[in-house]
Scaffold this motif. Structure first.
Motif, PDB file in Angstrom:
ATOM      1  N   MET A   1      -3.228   8.412  -9.861  1.00  0.00           N
ATOM      2  CA  MET A   1      -4.429   8.315  -9.035  1.00  0.00           C
ATOM      3  C   MET A   1      -4.230   8.990  -7.682  1.00  0.00           C
ATOM      4  O   MET A   1      -5.109   9.689  -7.177  1.00  0.00           O
ATOM      5  N   SER A   2      -3.058   8.779  -7.094  1.00  0.00           N
ATOM      6  CA  SER A   2      -2.762   9.383  -5.804  1.00  0.00           C
ATOM      7  C   SER A   2      -2.736  10.902  -5.910  1.00  0.00           C
ATOM      8  O   SER A   2      -3.242  11.616  -5.046  1.00  0.00           O
ATOM      9  N   SER A   3      -2.142  11.402  -7.008  1.00  0.00           N
ATOM     10  CA  SER A   3      -2.085  12.848  -7.208  1.00  0.00           C
ATOM     11  C   SER A   3      -3.478  13.433  -7.375  1.00  0.00           C
ATOM     12  O   SER A   3      -3.801  14.485  -6.809  1.00  0.00           O
ATOM     13  N   GLN A   4      -4.328  12.755  -8.121  1.00  0.00           N
ATOM     14  CA  GLN A   4      -5.693  13.235  -8.323  1.00  0.00           C
ATOM     15  C   GLN A   4      -6.482  13.229  -7.019  1.00  0.00           C
ATOM     16  O   GLN A   4      -7.264  14.141  -6.743  1.00  0.00           O
ATOM     17  N   TYR A   5      -6.255  12.192  -6.206  1.00  0.00           N
ATOM     18  CA  TYR A   5      -6.926  12.109  -4.901  1.00  0.00           C
ATOM     19  C   TYR A   5      -6.529  13.288  -4.012  1.00  0.00           C
ATOM     20  O   TYR A   5      -7.375  13.904  -3.352  1.00  0.00           O
ATOM     21  N   ASN A   6      -5.240  13.631  -3.994  1.00  0.00           N
ATOM     22  CA  ASN A   6      -4.773  14.753  -3.184  1.00  0.00           C
ATOM     23  C   ASN A   6      -5.379  16.080  -3.659  1.00  0.00           C
ATOM     24  O   ASN A   6      -5.678  16.960  -2.848  1.00  0.00           O
ATOM     25  N   VAL A   8      -8.343  16.452  -5.037  1.00  0.00           N
ATOM     26  CA  VAL A   8      -9.740  16.459  -4.571  1.00  0.00           C
ATOM     27  C   VAL A   8      -9.817  16.789  -3.080  1.00  0.00           C
ATOM     28  O   VAL A   8     -10.667  17.576  -2.641  1.00  0.00           O
ATOM     29  N   VAL A   9      -8.925  16.192  -2.299  1.00  0.00           N
ATOM     30  CA  VAL A   9      -8.908  16.453  -0.855  1.00  0.00           C
ATOM     31  C   VAL A   9      -8.633  17.926  -0.574  1.00  0.00           C
ATOM     32  O   VAL A   9      -9.298  18.564   0.257  1.00  0.00           O
ATOM     33  N   GLU A  10      -7.642  18.489  -1.252  1.00  0.00           N
ATOM     34  CA  GLU A  10      -7.299  19.896  -1.053  1.00  0.00           C
ATOM     35  C   GLU A  10      -8.460  20.809  -1.455  1.00  0.00           C
ATOM     36  O   GLU A  10      -8.754  21.806  -0.775  1.00  0.00           O
ATOM     37  N   LYS A  11      -9.147  20.457  -2.532  1.00  0.00           N
ATOM     38  CA  LYS A  11     -10.291  21.250  -2.975  1.00  0.00           C
ATOM     39  C   LYS A  11     -11.415  21.212  -1.939  1.00  0.00           C
ATOM     40  O   LYS A  11     -11.993  22.254  -1.593  1.00  0.00           O
ATOM     41  N   ASN A  12     -11.713  20.027  -1.417  1.00  0.00           N
ATOM     42  CA  ASN A  12     -12.771  19.895  -0.413  1.00  0.00           C
ATOM     43  C   ASN A  12     -12.425  20.648   0.865  1.00  0.00           C
ATOM     44  O   ASN A  12     -13.300  21.224   1.519  1.00  0.00           O
TER      45      ASN A  12
END
Length: 284
Positions: A1-6, A8-12
């Motif tokens: 979950m933490s990896s997926q969140y990172n 998304v943040v990098e993409k945004n």
């Protein structure tokens, strides 16, 4: 979950960088961001062009969540404000590190009938003498007291050390240059070393206006304007002018690549020099 969140943040972040770059580009090139229709402005067109080389931005524009596209006018204005704040924050420390600085300002009514103040700082950064635009600010009225308080408040809000002010320059309007109630007098009460200087460009403009009231100058200006209109607003006359200009090498060189007569500026009298120079070169 933490990896997926990172992820998304990098993409945004990459999407916001692309959007901000488009805004900065429009600002640097003095291009209006919005067109007459919301989805056909320069900003949207530039993003579509960027998306051809940026798959992340392309996917965002085509399939992004409508609730978080970051493309609305409010988001654009917020990003513009943030960029302006970043620029101002880089100017203020350099101004404060100088031994002293000069302050230049003016006010005008914008299209929405709000009084806008434009503020500039003049200082020596150790290598060059700089004049940097600090930003715009709104004011409630145009009285000397209101403007002086607004100028000082906005300078202090930006972090400028106002006690280092050793010069102030404005136009000659009474509310700005008045020796008792003008902006310069009220600021000098607060900072005695801030010497007022009447804007030299404004002085030149006034001198040209008074000179143009002389009979010979007045009688010359009207025909120049009429002749410029006669050639520029008729296709046949303009074509004839072009043909004669092509056959006159001397006039073409003296006009410095200009291809038509310039009409006279109605407000900035010093800008009429270009129109008069073009008329003189082509007058044969």
């Amino acid at each position: 979950m933490s990896s997926q969140y990172n992820v998304v943040v990098e993409k945004n972040r990459k999407i916001l960088v692309s959007i901000t770059e488009a805004i900065v580009f429009c600002g640097k090139q003095k291009i209006a961001m919005r067109g007459h229709e919301g989805d056909k402005g320069n900003f949207q067109a530039l993003l579509s062009f960027q998306a051809k080389q940026d798959p992340i931005l392309k996917e965002h524009l085509e399939h992004g969540d409508p609730r978080s596209m970051y493309l609305s006018p409010d988001i654009q204005n917020e990003l513009i404000s943030i960029c302006g704040k970043q620029i101002a924050d880089s100017i203020v420390p350099k101004c404060n590190s100088a031994p002293c600085f000069g302050f230049m300002a003016d006010e005008a009514t914008d299209a929405s009938t709000m009084e806008q103040m434009a503020m500039c700082l003049r200082y020596f950064d150790g290598a060059d003498l700089r004049e940097d635009f600090l930003g715009f600010a709104e004011c409630e009225s145009t009285t000397g007291e209101t403007l002086a308080n607004a100028f000082l408040a906005n300078l202090e809000l930006a972090g400028v050390d106002v006690n280092k002010m050793r010069g102030q320059g404005y136009d000659g309007a009474a509310n700005m240059s008045g020796i008792r109630r003008g902006v310069q007098a009220r600021i000098q009460q607060r900072i005695p070393g801030a010497v007022y200087t009447h804007c030299k460009a404004h002085c030149l403009n006034l001198a040209i206006i008074h000179a143009s009231k002389e009979m010979y100058a007045r009688n010359m200006v009207a025909p120049v304007q009429q002749i410029a209109f006669a050639f520029n607003y008729t296709a046949k006359r303009f074509l004839r002018f072009q043909e004669n200009l092509d056959n006159d090498e001397v006039a073409r060189v003296e006009m410095d690549k200009r291809t038509n007569l310039q009409s006279l500026c109605e407000t900035r009298w010093e800008a009429r020099l270009d129109a008069l120079h073009t008329f003189l070169c082509s007058f044969r």
